[in-house]
Scaffold this motif. Structure first.
Motif, PDB file in Angstrom:
ATOM      1  N   HIS A 104       0.638  -1.202   0.134  1.00  0.00           N
ATOM      2  CA  HIS A 104       0.066  -0.113   0.025  1.00  0.00           C
ATOM      3  C   HIS A 104       0.815   1.324   0.093  1.00  0.00           C
ATOM      4  CE1 HIS A 104       1.221  -0.712   4.212  1.00  0.00           C
ATOM      5  NE2 HIS A 104       0.963   0.758   4.305  1.00  0.00           N
ATOM      6  N   ASP A 106       0.761   4.881   2.018  1.00  0.00           N
ATOM      7  CA  ASP A 106       0.073   5.457   3.325  1.00  0.00           C
ATOM      8  C   ASP A 106      -1.076   6.617   2.840  1.00  0.00           C
ATOM      9  OD1 ASP A 106       1.351   3.875   4.969  1.00  0.00           O
ATOM     10  OD2 ASP A 106       2.921   5.158   5.417  1.00  0.00           O
ATOM     11  N   HIS A 254       4.586   0.034   0.106  1.00  0.00           N
ATOM     12  CA  HIS A 254       5.379  -1.116   1.079  1.00  0.00           C
ATOM     13  C   HIS A 254       4.422  -1.794   1.835  1.00  0.00           C
ATOM     14  CE1 HIS A 254       3.607   2.650   3.003  1.00  0.00           C
ATOM     15  NE2 HIS A 254       3.738   1.880   4.098  1.00  0.00           N
ATOM     16  N   ARG A 270       7.769   6.066  14.327  1.00  0.00           N
ATOM     17  CA  ARG A 270       7.455   6.276  12.797  1.00  0.00           C
ATOM     18  C   ARG A 270       6.557   7.814  12.510  1.00  0.00           C
ATOM     19  NH1 ARG A 270       1.905   6.014  10.658  1.00  0.00           N
ATOM     20  NH2 ARG A 270       1.602   5.094   8.681  1.00  0.00           N
TER      21      ARG A 270
END
Ligand SMILES: [Fe+2]
Length: 283
Positions: A104, A106, A254, A270
């Motif tokens: 996908h 983000d 990713h 993250r």
């Protein structure tokens, strides 16, 4: 600062050494790093055991930090930094339910999806838990001319969770749900810096193709997704504690892997960087 550059898979991925990201980065090095980011799409820095504020500064070399959408996973003292922790994950039949376990890009349902996402590995299990990337620029370039023409100006509605999603997304509060956008995105986008065209796919969020029947639209998405996720387009990152990886959400997809021992601890910070509205490759 003399950077050492080791490209990984052609134009996908580069390992960069000769820099300490816990220190301020000078203007020239910043420009060089940003040029490498646009060109190679995935930058890997080893041995950078950054604290959350150091990580924020390092990520800011590439842009402006973005709000985290899922507030339950942010660090209390640093709300722009999310945490991916094994301890937060639900289990089903003993298997960890990992977020991000199919290819996908983000927040593709945002009008301005994050241009980049970055992780710093704090603690890593003894095996498994790699992050995989595929180069959707190269995947686009390899498509037969007839397919390129067919998809050139198509658009897809990206929603919070597609009716055909291969995975379930985080449950959101009614307030969060009310703020969740959905947006028509081009199927082929143009990179704002390099000008390169790329496929823009996210099977978890794409609700068919505008102007096509659901059957036809989802079949086309499945066909493009199968093409783009072939291993020739892949870089598979094997994490070590202290790695910082940053990737360009407009040039790669990713995915996470839930193949590690659920009893072992895996913990990463993250952040995401603000992006612009996507540019269609063709009008
Ligand atoms: Fe993701």
């Amino acid at each position: 600062m003399a950077l050492t550059i080791n490209p990984i898979n052609g134009m996908l991925g580069v390992e960069i050494s000769g820099i300490d990201l816990s220190r301020p980065v000078d203007t020239e090095t910043k420009q060089e790093l940003n040029a490498l980011f646009s060109r190679y799409a995935v930058l890997v820095f080893r041995d950078q055991p950054l604290s959350p504020p150091q990580f924020m500064k390092a990520a800011e070399v590439f842009g402006e930090l973005m709000d985290q959408q899922i507030k339950q996973f942010v660090l209390p003292d640093y709300p722009l930094v999310g945490a991916n922790s094994t301890k937060d994950l639900p289990r089903k039949n003993g298997k960890l339910q990992v977020r991000g376990e199919n290819y996908h890009t983000d927040h593709s349902n945002h009008l301005k999806p994050p241009k980049a996402t970055s992780l710093v590995a704090v603690e890593i299990p003894s095996y498994g838990g790699d992050t995989q990337f595929v180069d959707v620029r190269r995947a686009y370039a390899d498509l037969p001319e007839a397919v390129k023409q067919k998809i050139a100006t198509l658009r897809s509605m990206h929603v919070h969770q597609s009716s055909h999603s291969p995975r379930s997304f985080a449950k959101l509060s009614p307030e969060e749900m009310a703020n969740i956008p959905h947006v028509l995105q081009p199927l082929v986008i143009r990179h704002p810096v390099s000008g390169e065209p790329a496929l823009y796919l996210n099977t978890g969020r794409m609700e068919g193709i505008q102007g096509m029947s659901p059957e036809e639209g989802f079949a086309l998405i499945a066909e493009l997704y199968a093409h783009a996720t072939q291993s020739i387009y892949e870089y598979r990152h094997k994490w070590r504690a202290g790695d910082m990886v940053i990737w360009d959400n407009r040039s790669v997809m990713h995915q996470a892997n839930a193949d590690y021992d659920p009893e072992e601890y895996r913990y990463l910070y993250r952040v995401m960087l603000n992006g612009e509205a996507l540019i269609p490759a063709f009008e």
